[in-house]
Design a protein around this motif. Structure first.
Motif, PDB file in Angstrom:
ATOM      1  N   ALA A 208      51.799  38.761  36.353  1.00  0.00           N
ATOM      2  CA  ALA A 208      52.795  39.842  36.247  1.00  0.00           C
ATOM      3  C   ALA A 208      53.634  39.693  34.978  1.00  0.00           C
ATOM      4  O   ALA A 208      53.984  40.682  34.335  1.00  0.00           O
ATOM      5  CB  ALA A 208      53.691  39.845  37.487  1.00  0.00           C
ATOM      6  N   ARG A 209      53.926  38.456  34.612  1.00  0.00           N
ATOM      7  CA  ARG A 209      54.773  38.197  33.433  1.00  0.00           C
ATOM      8  C   ARG A 209      53.982  38.190  32.131  1.00  0.00           C
ATOM      9  O   ARG A 209      54.549  38.226  31.057  1.00  0.00           O
ATOM     10  CB  ARG A 209      55.496  36.844  33.601  1.00  0.00           C
ATOM     11  N   TYR A 210      52.671  38.076  32.224  1.00  0.00           N
ATOM     12  CA  TYR A 210      51.837  37.984  31.029  1.00  0.00           C
ATOM     13  C   TYR A 210      51.834  39.331  30.310  1.00  0.00           C
ATOM     14  O   TYR A 210      51.692  40.371  30.953  1.00  0.00           O
ATOM     15  CB  TYR A 210      50.407  37.616  31.443  1.00  0.00           C
ATOM     16  N   PRO A 211      51.973  39.336  28.978  1.00  0.00           N
ATOM     17  CA  PRO A 211      52.001  40.624  28.273  1.00  0.00           C
ATOM     18  C   PRO A 211      50.682  41.369  28.476  1.00  0.00           C
ATOM     19  O   PRO A 211      49.615  40.829  28.180  1.00  0.00           O
ATOM     20  CB  PRO A 211      52.175  40.231  26.796  1.00  0.00           C
ATOM     21  N   GLN A 212      50.788  42.579  28.959  1.00  0.00           N
ATOM     22  CA  GLN A 212      49.609  43.332  29.354  1.00  0.00           C
ATOM     23  C   GLN A 212      48.634  43.543  28.197  1.00  0.00           C
ATOM     24  O   GLN A 212      47.424  43.451  28.369  1.00  0.00           O
ATOM     25  CB  GLN A 212      50.065  44.660  29.945  1.00  0.00           C
ATOM     26  N   HIS A 213      49.163  43.801  26.984  1.00  0.00           N
ATOM     27  CA  HIS A 213      48.282  44.088  25.841  1.00  0.00           C
ATOM     28  C   HIS A 213      47.472  42.871  25.408  1.00  0.00           C
ATOM     29  O   HIS A 213      46.485  42.985  24.707  1.00  0.00           O
ATOM     30  CB  HIS A 213      49.102  44.638  24.665  1.00  0.00           C
ATOM     31  N   LYS A 214      47.887  41.688  25.850  1.00  0.00           N
ATOM     32  CA  LYS A 214      47.147  40.478  25.459  1.00  0.00           C
ATOM     33  C   LYS A 214      46.016  40.148  26.431  1.00  0.00           C
ATOM     34  O   LYS A 214      45.254  39.205  26.206  1.00  0.00           O
ATOM     35  CB  LYS A 214      48.111  39.282  25.418  1.00  0.00           C
ATOM     36  N   LEU A 224      44.464  44.851  37.491  1.00  0.00           N
ATOM     37  CA  LEU A 224      44.995  43.627  38.107  1.00  0.00           C
ATOM     38  C   LEU A 224      46.453  43.393  37.702  1.00  0.00           C
ATOM     39  O   LEU A 224      47.270  42.960  38.506  1.00  0.00           O
ATOM     40  CB  LEU A 224      44.133  42.423  37.711  1.00  0.00           C
ATOM     41  N   TRP A 225      46.745  43.698  36.438  1.00  0.00           N
ATOM     42  CA  TRP A 225      48.123  43.520  35.958  1.00  0.00           C
ATOM     43  C   TRP A 225      49.068  44.434  36.755  1.00  0.00           C
ATOM     44  O   TRP A 225      50.150  44.027  37.159  1.00  0.00           O
ATOM     45  CB  TRP A 225      48.192  43.834  34.453  1.00  0.00           C
ATOM     46  N   ASN A 226      48.610  45.667  36.984  1.00  0.00           N
ATOM     47  CA  ASN A 226      49.412  46.595  37.788  1.00  0.00           C
ATOM     48  C   ASN A 226      49.623  46.058  39.203  1.00  0.00           C
ATOM     49  O   ASN A 226      50.734  46.070  39.719  1.00  0.00           O
ATOM     50  CB  ASN A 226      48.728  47.967  37.874  1.00  0.00           C
ATOM     51  N   LEU A 227      48.548  45.579  39.813  1.00  0.00           N
ATOM     52  CA  LEU A 227      48.665  45.036  41.173  1.00  0.00           C
ATOM     53  C   LEU A 227      49.657  43.881  41.197  1.00  0.00           C
ATOM     54  O   LEU A 227      50.513  43.791  42.080  1.00  0.00           O
ATOM     55  CB  LEU A 227      47.302  44.548  41.694  1.00  0.00           C
TER      56      LEU A 227
END
Ligand SMILES: [Mg+2]
Length: 395
Positions: A208-214, A224-227
């Motif tokens: 959740a904290r990981y930058p989505q664009h990376k 998965l990032w959204n979930l």
């Protein structure tokens, strides 16, 4: 408007039914699945009791391995028809808690309880009442998860098994998910998990904290990032699930007597129409399925002007189709009835909304008496035979 989802999952379902039906199995490691043949059997464990889990046995494990871990366990074959019977009872009971039910397996279902919480005071009370009702009526325990996001409800139901009740309130979804292992996320499997581990991510909170664009995992990564951030717009999907509903029986011995066959058809029509009413469906196309002793299979159907879920209407049409079928002296091996072209506009929560207009008075009375006093309390006179002679039904 914010929604509230409930996920129900029966505890060690098949094994629990075995322990319910056979008191000598209670408190013992019960393993439902293939034949272990002293550790050389093929096939897998279907379900095992909590007593067996202590030995490291779990579902989907090769049965030979289970036998090595727990040689003194009680090994039984699945009794599918019995599990289905209990499952139907549970699913029927759920309709007293929501009209929007999505059954996802024999012992699991999602309910959208957004509009029914008010009848119970709170979501916690609804969850407790539901669990109690299941214990009262089936003497089995269930685990329940309640959350404002569908997949979160499913994760929640698993956290305090057996007999669990976990409620995740609005606003605490991210905090609830954060400490959990990534493998708990829907869609994280043996392929994606190592990729996420490579990035140093272990918990849902890490993702959740990981930058989505990376992330660089394309659509899957974004999903998965959204979930992980508690974002999921899926709702309870009852509408797309059922395209048709049907009931069928295969006989223990092939049958020829027309009166007996008609009686069985009435029994099936009654079961079918009850399920239709419970789920709030009407169907326009009525199907009859026939299998003869030589396994040749025939279907006959008829489409009505308007949809129905009434026993009498369905039965009259089935009877016509049946009477026009010429078995050429053959015996019957299977009979089935079904409805398709389902219309769901008549869905409603009859428990709270009073008499639905789509029910005939007699059907309504029969359904209500059964709801109150149990399955065998009342039945049409001509069904008595079918009800008490279940010899002709086999798995
Ligand atoms: Mg289960």
């Amino acid at each position: 408007m914010a929604k509230t989802f409930l996920h129900l999952d029966m505890d060690a379902f098949f094994a629990a039914v075995e322990q319910l039906d056979f008191p000598k199995f209670r408190g013992k490691p019960v393993i439902v699945g293939a034949d272990p043949k002293e550790g050389r059997g093929r096939g897998v464990v279907s379900t095992c009791s909590y007593e067996a889990r202590v030995y490291g046995v779990h579902s989907a494990m090769p049965i030979s391995r289970a036998y090595k871990l727990c040689p003194h366990g009680i090994y039984v074959y699945p009794r599918g028809r019995r599990y289905k019977q209990v499952s139907d009872q549970i699913m029927e009971l759920l309709s007293g808690f929501s009209a929007d039910i999505e059954q996802i397996s024999i012992d699991e279902a999602f309910l959208d309880i957004t509009s029914t919480i008010k009848f119970f005071g709170s979501s916690v009370e609804l969850g407790k009442t539901l669990k109690q009702k299941i214990v009262q009526e089936t003497r089995l325990t269930a685990s329940v998860g309640i959350a404002p996001v569908k997949f979160v409800a499913k994760i929640a139901s698993d956290l305090q098994k057996p007999d669990g009740l976990v409620v995740v309130s609005e606003g605490s979804v991210k905090a609830f998910l954060a400490p959990l292992d990534l493998s708990r996320l829907w869609g994280v499997g043996p392929k994606t998990l190592p990729e996420l581990h490579k990035l140093g991510l272990k918990t849902i909170g890490d993702l959740a904290r990981y930058p989505q664009h990376k992330l660089k995992m394309g659509k899957v990564g974004l999903h998965l990032w959204n979930l992980a951030n508690g974002i999921d717009h899926r709702s309870v999907e009852y509408e797309t699930r059922a395209k048709s509903i049907s009931k069928e029986v295969t006989f223990d011995s092939d049958k020829k007597n027309p009166e007996e066959l008609k009686n069985i058809l009435l029994y099936l029509c009654n079961e079918l129409s009850r399920e239709m009413r419970r789920k709030g469906y009407k169907g326009r196309t009525i199907h009859l399925k026939i299998r003869l002793q030589d396994f040749s299979t025939f279907t006959r159907s008829r489409t009505l002007e308007v949809g129905t879920n009434k026993t009498d209407v369905i039965f009259q049409n089935i009877l016509d189709l049946f009477t026009n079928f010429d078995p050429a002296g053959s015996s019957f091996r299977l009979l089935g009835v079904g409805l398709s072209q389902l219309d769901i506009k008549c869905r409603q929560l009859d428990l709270f909304d009073g008499l639905p207009e789509n029910k005939s008075k007699i059907d309504d009375v029969l359904d209500r008496v059964r709801e109150k006093f149990g399955e065998n309390a009342i039945t049409r006179a001509s069904l008595l035979y079918a009800k008490h002679d279940s010899q002709w039904i086999r798995d």
